[in-house]
Design an enzyme around this catalytic site. Structure first.
Site, PDB file in Angstrom:
ATOM      1  N   GLU A  81      87.076  66.188  11.903  1.00  0.00           N
ATOM      2  CA  GLU A  81      87.231  65.171  10.819  1.00  0.00           C
ATOM      3  C   GLU A  81      86.157  65.916   9.670  1.00  0.00           C
ATOM      4  OE1 GLU A  81      86.293  61.129  11.690  1.00  0.00           O
ATOM      5  OE2 GLU A  81      86.611  60.565   9.630  1.00  0.00           O
ATOM      6  N   LYS A 260      82.714  53.249  15.740  1.00  0.00           N
ATOM      7  CA  LYS A 260      83.670  54.477  15.557  1.00  0.00           C
ATOM      8  C   LYS A 260      82.792  55.430  14.820  1.00  0.00           C
ATOM      9  CE  LYS A 260      86.680  57.520  13.001  1.00  0.00           C
ATOM     10  NZ  LYS A 260      86.235  58.391  12.345  1.00  0.00           N
ATOM     11  N   ASP A 276      83.649  64.118  29.796  1.00  0.00           N
ATOM     12  CA  ASP A 276      84.807  63.355  29.751  1.00  0.00           C
ATOM     13  C   ASP A 276      84.582  62.358  28.879  1.00  0.00           C
ATOM     14  OD1 ASP A 276      86.655  61.314  30.169  1.00  0.00           O
ATOM     15  OD2 ASP A 276      86.490  61.595  32.592  1.00  0.00           O
ATOM     16  N   HIS A 375      82.532  61.647   1.628  1.00  0.00           N
ATOM     17  CA  HIS A 375      83.564  61.906   2.749  1.00  0.00           C
ATOM     18  C   HIS A 375      84.807  62.568   2.049  1.00  0.00           C
ATOM     19  CE1 HIS A 375      86.048  61.546   6.003  1.00  0.00           C
ATOM     20  NE2 HIS A 375      87.000  61.000   5.343  1.00  0.00           N
TER      21      HIS A 375
HETATM   22  P1  HMG Z   1      75.046  63.985  -0.632  1.00  0.00           P
HETATM   23  O1  HMG Z   1      73.712  63.329  -0.741  1.00  0.00           O
HETATM   24  O2  HMG Z   1      75.922  64.086  -1.403  1.00  0.00           O
HETATM   25  O3  HMG Z   1      74.708  65.596   0.048  1.00  0.00           O
HETATM   26  O4  HMG Z   1      75.597  63.643   0.972  1.00  0.00           O
HETATM   27  P2  HMG Z   1      73.885  66.745  -0.564  1.00  0.00           P
HETATM   28  O5  HMG Z   1      75.061  67.786  -1.219  1.00  0.00           O
HETATM   29  O6  HMG Z   1      72.670  66.242  -1.422  1.00  0.00           O
HETATM   30  O7  HMG Z   1      73.275  67.496   0.883  1.00  0.00           O
HETATM   31  C1  HMG Z   1      72.244  66.800   1.742  1.00  0.00           C
HETATM   32  C2  HMG Z   1      72.442  67.288   2.881  1.00  0.00           C
HETATM   33  O8  HMG Z   1      73.459  66.769   3.709  1.00  0.00           O
HETATM   34  C3  HMG Z   1      72.540  68.823   2.888  1.00  0.00           C
HETATM   35  O9  HMG Z   1      71.226  69.443   2.946  1.00  0.00           O
HETATM   36  C4  HMG Z   1      73.096  69.134   4.411  1.00  0.00           C
HETATM   37  O10 HMG Z   1      72.102  68.872   5.371  1.00  0.00           O
HETATM   38  C5  HMG Z   1      74.306  67.944   4.275  1.00  0.00           C
HETATM   39  P3  HMG Z   1      70.996  70.921   2.519  1.00  0.00           P
HETATM   40  O11 HMG Z   1      71.512  71.927   3.349  1.00  0.00           O
HETATM   41  O12 HMG Z   1      71.715  70.859   1.091  1.00  0.00           O
HETATM   42  O13 HMG Z   1      69.468  71.091   2.100  1.00  0.00           O
HETATM   43  N1  HMG Z   1      75.330  68.496   3.711  1.00  0.00           N
HETATM   44  C6  HMG Z   1      76.163  69.195   4.405  1.00  0.00           C
HETATM   45  N2  HMG Z   1      76.157  69.675   5.584  1.00  0.00           N
HETATM   46  C7  HMG Z   1      77.111  70.724   5.897  1.00  0.00           C
HETATM   47  N3  HMG Z   1      78.085  71.091   4.972  1.00  0.00           N
HETATM   48  C8  HMG Z   1      78.289  70.314   3.814  1.00  0.00           C
HETATM   49  C9  HMG Z   1      77.345  69.427   3.522  1.00  0.00           C
HETATM   50  N4  HMG Z   1      77.108  68.695   2.372  1.00  0.00           N
HETATM   51  C10 HMG Z   1      75.852  68.069   2.582  1.00  0.00           C
HETATM   52  N5  HMG Z   1      79.157  70.715   3.145  1.00  0.00           N
HETATM   53  C11 HMG Z   1      77.158  63.533   2.864  1.00  0.00           C
HETATM   54  C12 HMG Z   1      76.789  63.983   1.282  1.00  0.00           C
HETATM   55  C13 HMG Z   1      78.560  63.820   3.231  1.00  0.00           C
HETATM   56  C14 HMG Z   1      75.938  64.001   3.648  1.00  0.00           C
HETATM   57  C15 HMG Z   1      76.934  61.989   2.559  1.00  0.00           C
HETATM   58  O14 HMG Z   1      77.674  61.435   1.616  1.00  0.00           O
HETATM   59  C16 HMG Z   1      76.850  61.178   3.979  1.00  0.00           C
HETATM   60  O15 HMG Z   1      76.577  61.494   4.760  1.00  0.00           O
HETATM   61  N6  HMG Z   1      78.294  60.455   3.889  1.00  0.00           N
HETATM   62  C17 HMG Z   1      78.665  59.926   5.042  1.00  0.00           C
HETATM   63  C18 HMG Z   1      79.971  60.584   5.755  1.00  0.00           C
HETATM   64  C19 HMG Z   1      80.623  60.010   6.936  1.00  0.00           C
HETATM   65  O16 HMG Z   1      79.964  59.152   7.591  1.00  0.00           O
HETATM   66  N7  HMG Z   1      81.634  60.656   7.320  1.00  0.00           N
HETATM   67  C20 HMG Z   1      82.321  60.331   8.624  1.00  0.00           C
HETATM   68  C21 HMG Z   1      83.624  59.917   8.222  1.00  0.00           C
HETATM   69  S1  HMG Z   1      84.098  58.519   7.642  1.00  0.00           S
HETATM   70  C22 HMG Z   1      84.109  57.570   9.033  1.00  0.00           C
HETATM   71  O17 HMG Z   1      84.738  57.894   9.914  1.00  0.00           O
HETATM   72  C23 HMG Z   1      82.984  56.436   9.708  1.00  0.00           C
HETATM   73  C24 HMG Z   1      82.624  55.383   9.006  1.00  0.00           C
HETATM   74  O18 HMG Z   1      83.949  54.363   8.740  1.00  0.00           O
HETATM   75  C25 HMG Z   1      81.878  54.468   9.756  1.00  0.00           C
HETATM   76  C26 HMG Z   1      81.351  53.074   9.264  1.00  0.00           C
HETATM   77  O19 HMG Z   1      82.251  52.735   8.652  1.00  0.00           O
HETATM   78  O20 HMG Z   1      80.191  52.722   9.708  1.00  0.00           O
HETATM   79  C27 HMG Z   1      82.108  55.475   7.639  1.00  0.00           C
END
Ligand code: HMG
Length: 420
Positions: A81, A260, A276, A375
């Site tokens: 994901e 989740k 597991d 995301h």
């Molecule tokens: P942002 O503030 O836009 O990120 O957040 P950024 O571009 O400013 O970067 C900040 C840091 O995030 C980076 O630091 C990395 O550590 C990391 P840097 O390295 O730049 O110094 N980061 C990355 N690491 C690796 N590859 C990348 C990358 N981009 C940032 N491409 C972020 C962006 C995605 C981190 C934020 O929007 C976030 O945490 N979102 C949540 C995403 C999430 O939870 N996804 C799971 C899928 S959704 C789900 O299944 C679960 C859910 O339904 C659960 C729930 O409802 O509780 C949400």
């Protein structure tokens, strides 16, 4: 210990990331070759399951720089994901700056059960079993002497009267193993004597995946200044994150999604380390409804005086570092090497910390920008590939997709058609 810089890690190619790990002594040449080849030999796969006709690969990623109980770990994550690893890495960074994770292992015992029925005098049967407790524990240990030699073995025995059944439970210290085979062997060895003692019949003898004696708690605090540079905004966000945590306590629809999100991280490390995940999921979801209501497994509290948000997650984590298929899959061996071949207790601490980190990132996103912005930014890459973009077309297509209002496969296909 000198600290390693992870700046720009996300911008590197997989090959450059491997070299970064190797140049920082985090990866052996053998493990680098394993990860580069990205394959489980078919002959090995054929030993692990039945009717094997191939293998299925998944991305093996790394969430670096988790500070857990004062030490630094880099966590292998196997997930399909987008944005999960980015979110974990992001949370790990903020939590490290705020002091890192603190964890607590409550206990590390597995539970087995023998379900007896057709017992005419359950009270008497119950008493007979308790009187023979020492003998039964010895009998269980004799059925699996190697675990006793390693310092583990059966620890306690107790019974519960539940409707038609008298259920006998045995707790076992399985040391580094998850212990399913070990516990099953012990339980089956007790059956003949239990049937004689109770004058009843055994329906089944089996390990329970409701691992209530393998609980692990991870806690962390995040300083308000890391939620937002704007003080008022940070204050509002902390309030909303606490509310989001409360929502997951009262609404099972939300609790399921909340959990989740926790499992986005937990499963990825459980899978990478050859554990597991069905057992871990089943146990944790049962634990989530221990009081009869399905609830969020983590809780967040805004400490306004300390200007911090505090998170806590408790999970049953019967995790292994030995046994099962752990030594068979070369990528799993590499994952354990990257973790420094920590023991099962430490691995459980890391898994709980990752679950909490993942939950933090999701709640922060949900209560601020919304989940879609972060995301979908990362999902766009998958959409581009799914639409059929060639590798060299992906960056342009992703850029164009992110400017679109409706980020979906149809849009990706339409934009790709114009590009080609
Ligand atoms: P942002 O503030 O836009 O990120 O957040 P950024 O571009 O400013 O970067 C900040 C840091 O995030 C980076 O630091 C990395 O550590 C990391 P840097 O390295 O730049 O110094 N980061 C990355 N690491 C690796 N590859 C990348 C990358 N981009 C940032 N491409 C972020 C962006 C995605 C981190 C934020 O929007 C976030 O945490 N979102 C949540 C995403 C999430 O939870 N996804 C799971 C899928 S959704 C789900 O299944 C679960 C859910 O339904 C659960 C729930 O409802 O509780 C949400």
């Amino acid at each position: 210990m000198t600290s390693i810089s992870w700046t720009g890690f996300s911008k590197k190619t997989p090959q450059e990331r491997l070299e970064h790990l190797q140049s920082n002594a985090l990866l052996s040449p053998e493990d680098k070759t394993i990860l580069e080849s990205a394959s489980l030999p078919l002959a090995t796969a054929n030993q692990m399951a039945e009717h094997v006709i191939g293998t299925l690969s998944l991305p093996f990623a790394l969430a670096p720089d988790f500070q857990v109980d004062g030490s630094i770990y880099h966590l292998p994550m196997v997930t399909e994901e987008p944005s999960v690893v980015a979110a974990a890495s992001f949370a790990a960074k903020l939590i490290k700056r705020s002091g890192g994770f603190k964890t607590h292992i409550h206990q590390r015992l597995m539970i087995g059960q023998v379900a007896l029925y057709d017992i005419s005098d359950k009270d008497n049967a119950h008493q007979t079993i308790l009187t023979a407790k020492e003998n039964l524990i010895n009998m269980a240990n004799q059925a699996h002497p190697s675990i006793v030699k390693r310092g583990g073995g059966a620890r306690d025995i107790w019974c519960e009267d539940k409707e038609d059944f008298l259920i006998v439970y045995l707790s076992v210290d399985t040391q580094e193993a998850m212990g399913a085979n070990m516990v099953n062997t012990m339980m089956e060895a007790l059956v003949p004597d239990l049937e004689i003692m109770t004058q009843g019949k055994s329906l089944m003898a089996i390990l329970s995946n409701y691992a209530t004696e393998s609980l692990v708690t991870a806690e962390c605090t995040v300083d308000l200044r890391f939620l937002s540079r704007d003080k008022d905004q940070a204050h509002r966000l902390a309030q909303k994150m606490e509310l989001a945590s409360q929502l997951a306590q009262v609404d099972p629809y939300r609790a399921t999604t909340h959990n989740k999100g926790i499992f986005n991280g937990v499963d990825a490390l459980v899978l990478a380390t050859g554990n597991d995940w069905r057992a871990i999921e089943a146990g944790a979801h049962a634990y989530a409804c221990q009081d009869g209501h399905y609830r969020g497994l983590s809780q967040w509290h805004y400490d306004q005086e300390a200007q911090k948000i505090k998170g806590k997650l408790t999970l049953p984590l019967p995790i292994a570092t030995k046994g099962g298929s752990i030594g068979l899959n070369p990528s799993v061996v590499a994952a354990h090497d990257i973790l420094g071949n920590v023991n099962a207790r430490t691995l459980a601490r890391l898994i709980a910390s990752l679950g909490l980190a993942q939950n933090f990132a999701a709640l922060k996103a949900l209560t601020s920008t919304g989940i879609q912005s972060g995301h979908m930014k990362l999902q766009a890459k998958s959409l581009a590939l799914l639409a059929g973009a060639k590798e060299e077309q992906v960056p342009t297509l992703v850029k164009q997709l992110l400017q679109e209002k409706h980020l979906n496969l149809e849009t990706a296909k339409q934009l790709l058609a114009k590009l080609s």
